[in-house]
Design a protein around this motif. Structure first.
Motif, short mmCIF file in Angstrom:
data_model
loop_
_atom_site.label_atom_id
_atom_site.label_comp_id
_atom_site.label_asym_id
_atom_site.label_seq_id
_atom_site.Cartn_x
_atom_site.Cartn_y
_atom_site.Cartn_z
N SER A 167 46.37 37.21 -9.11
CA SER A 167 47.52 37.20 -10.03
C SER A 167 48.76 37.69 -9.27
O SER A 167 48.65 38.24 -8.17
CB SER A 167 47.25 38.14 -11.20
N ASP A 168 49.94 37.54 -9.90
CA ASP A 168 51.17 38.04 -9.28
C ASP A 168 51.06 39.53 -8.96
O ASP A 168 51.46 39.99 -7.90
CB ASP A 168 52.38 37.82 -10.20
N GLU A 169 50.48 40.29 -9.92
CA GLU A 169 50.35 41.74 -9.71
C GLU A 169 49.42 42.04 -8.54
O GLU A 169 49.69 42.91 -7.71
CB GLU A 169 49.78 42.44 -10.97
N GLN A 170 48.32 41.27 -8.44
CA GLN A 170 47.38 41.49 -7.33
C GLN A 170 48.05 41.14 -6.00
O GLN A 170 47.88 41.84 -5.00
CB GLN A 170 46.11 40.66 -7.54
N LEU A 171 48.82 40.04 -6.00
CA LEU A 171 49.49 39.65 -4.75
C LEU A 171 50.54 40.67 -4.34
O LEU A 171 50.72 40.95 -3.15
CB LEU A 171 50.11 38.25 -4.89
N GLN A 172 51.22 41.25 -5.34
CA GLN A 172 52.22 42.29 -4.99
C GLN A 172 51.53 43.52 -4.41
O GLN A 172 52.00 44.12 -3.44
CB GLN A 172 53.03 42.67 -6.23
N ALA A 173 50.39 43.89 -4.98
CA ALA A 173 49.65 45.04 -4.44
C ALA A 173 49.12 44.71 -3.04
O ALA A 173 49.16 45.56 -2.13
CB ALA A 173 48.50 45.42 -5.38
N LEU A 174 48.67 43.47 -2.84
CA LEU A 174 48.21 43.07 -1.51
C LEU A 174 49.35 43.09 -0.50
O LEU A 174 49.17 43.40 0.67
CB LEU A 174 47.58 41.67 -1.56
N ASP A 175 50.54 42.72 -0.97
CA ASP A 175 51.72 42.74 -0.09
C ASP A 175 51.99 44.17 0.39
O ASP A 175 52.17 44.42 1.59
CB ASP A 175 52.93 42.20 -0.88
N ARG A 176 51.98 45.12 -0.55
CA ARG A 176 52.22 46.52 -0.16
C ARG A 176 51.08 47.05 0.71
O ARG A 176 51.31 47.75 1.70
CB ARG A 176 52.38 47.40 -1.42
N TYR A 177 49.86 46.68 0.35
CA TYR A 177 48.68 47.09 1.13
C TYR A 177 48.78 46.56 2.56
O TYR A 177 48.64 47.30 3.54
CB TYR A 177 47.43 46.54 0.43
N GLY A 178 49.04 45.26 2.69
CA GLY A 178 49.05 44.62 4.02
C GLY A 178 50.22 45.09 4.87
O GLY A 178 50.09 45.22 6.09
N THR A 179 51.36 45.35 4.23
CA THR A 179 52.53 45.83 4.99
C THR A 179 52.23 47.21 5.58
O THR A 179 52.50 47.47 6.77
CB THR A 179 53.78 45.90 4.07
N ALA A 180 51.67 48.09 4.76
CA ALA A 180 51.33 49.44 5.25
C ALA A 180 50.26 49.36 6.34
O ALA A 180 50.36 49.98 7.40
CB ALA A 180 50.86 50.31 4.09
N LEU A 181 49.25 48.54 6.09
CA LEU A 181 48.13 48.48 7.03
C LEU A 181 48.54 47.84 8.37
O LEU A 181 48.05 48.24 9.43
CB LEU A 181 46.98 47.68 6.39
N GLY A 182 49.45 46.87 8.30
CA GLY A 182 49.90 46.20 9.53
C GLY A 182 50.56 47.19 10.48
O GLY A 182 50.30 47.18 11.69
N LEU A 183 51.43 48.04 9.93
CA LEU A 183 52.10 49.03 10.78
C LEU A 183 51.09 50.08 11.25
O LEU A 183 51.07 50.48 12.42
CB LEU A 183 53.27 49.67 10.02
N ALA A 184 50.21 50.49 10.32
CA ALA A 184 49.19 51.49 10.68
C ALA A 184 48.33 50.98 11.84
O ALA A 184 48.03 51.73 12.77
CB ALA A 184 48.31 51.80 9.46
N PHE A 185 47.95 49.70 11.78
CA PHE A 185 47.10 49.12 12.82
C PHE A 185 47.73 49.31 14.20
O PHE A 185 47.07 49.70 15.16
CB PHE A 185 46.89 47.62 12.54
N GLN A 186 49.05 49.06 14.28
CA GLN A 186 49.68 49.12 15.60
C GLN A 186 49.93 50.56 16.05
O GLN A 186 49.91 50.85 17.25
CB GLN A 186 50.96 48.29 15.62
N ILE A 187 50.15 51.47 15.09
CA ILE A 187 50.27 52.89 15.48
C ILE A 187 48.96 53.35 16.10
O ILE A 187 48.93 54.00 17.15
CB ILE A 187 50.65 53.77 14.26
N VAL A 188 47.83 52.96 15.47
CA VAL A 188 46.52 53.31 16.04
C VAL A 188 46.39 52.69 17.44
O VAL A 188 45.94 53.35 18.39
CB VAL A 188 45.38 52.81 15.13
#
Ligand code: GRG
Length: 261
Positions: A166-187
């Protein structure tokens, strides 16, 4: 192409897409080829990044790099063909997925890796190499978000879009993926200076040797770990907002932040 793709690797990007689709309640079987396309794209970026004109590396996934084994010309062509094959897989029939959803999925992946995404991040990274670290945090975030983060974000979104989120799930995935993408590279930055080549399966200590902008170089190890912890919390909170029969997204986020290779 087979040597590069099948020779190891954690498969984080397709696993993220599978977990996101599963959390949205999707039937996974018809989507596996589409999710596997992410690994072809990721592997193409590794093969090209290792070439003499770029990182000039001879170790990847614990083995000799593709161009070292097959020659530079074949390394270039294998990367080109992996990228092209990936879009053929993304566009292949996907049972139960409406055409507008599939188109949205293809565009989402395309813009994550184009000149304003992964390639733009790589260009900024090359231009920043050897630059003064003072005041470089914004530049560094731009590089990390684009070079590494956007394909990770697109992986979570691909699962959600093809999985009927749903739109709400995609928005949560957007925030999840944005945070995780940066976290991945910091690690990745921390591991480059903390672990050995044998553990990483690629040449360790290269960022420092090449004068790259990295989190430990710009903000120090302690600040880098603080930002990492905050990003993990954001990813976990948003994973919790995506209801589903099964939801492995929070566990994957923790795995990415705690990995040692
Ligand atoms: C297309 C030349 C070109 C470059 C684009 C993504 C990228 C820029 C280059 C890839 C090399 C690199 C050092 C990327 C940054 C971090 C990263 C993506 C590391 C490897 O990812 P893992 O840890 O690798 O998921 P495995 O081997 O487990 O798949």
């Amino acid at each position: 192409m087979r040597y590069a793709v099948l020779g190891g690797g954690k498969r984080i990007r397709p696993i993220l897409a599978i977990a996101a689709a599963e959390a949205c309640g999707a039937n996974l079987a018809p989507l596996m080829q589409h999710f596997a396309a992410l690994e072809l794209i990721h592997t193409y970026s590794l093969v090209h990044d290792d070439l003499p004109a770029l990182d000039n590396d001879d170790l990847r996934r614990g083995r000799q790099t593709t161009h070292v084994v097959f020659g530079e010309a074949m390394g270039i062509l294998a990367g080109d063909a992996l990228l092209t094959e990936a879009f053929s897989w993304l566009a292949s029939p996907a049972d139960g997925v409406p055409p507008d959803r599939q188109l949205r999925a293809i565009v989402t992946v395309s813009i994550a890796i184009d000149s304003k995404g992964m390639i733009g991040g790589q260009v900024a990274d090359l231009e920043a190499t050897g630059a003064d670290a003072a005041g470089a945090i914004e530049k560094l975030r731009f590089i990390h978000r684009n070079k590494t983060g956007k394909l990770i974000l697109a992986s979570a979104l691909l699962g959600g879009i093809l999985g009927g989120g749903s739109d709400e799930q995609l928005q949560a995935l957007d925030r999840y993926g944005t945070a995780l993408g940066l976290a991945f590279q910091i690690v990745d930055d921390l591991l480059d200076q903390e672990e050995s080549s044998a553990t990483l399966g690629k040449t360790a200590g290269k960022d420092l040797a090449q004068g790259k902008l990295t989190y430990p170089a710009v903000v120090g190890v302690e600040e880098a770990r603080k930002e990492l912890a905050a990003l993990l919390r954001t990813a976990e909170d948003n994973a919790g907002m995506i209801a589903g029969r099964l939801n492995y997204l929070a566990q994957i986020a923790r795995f990415i932040c705690e990995r040692r290779s």
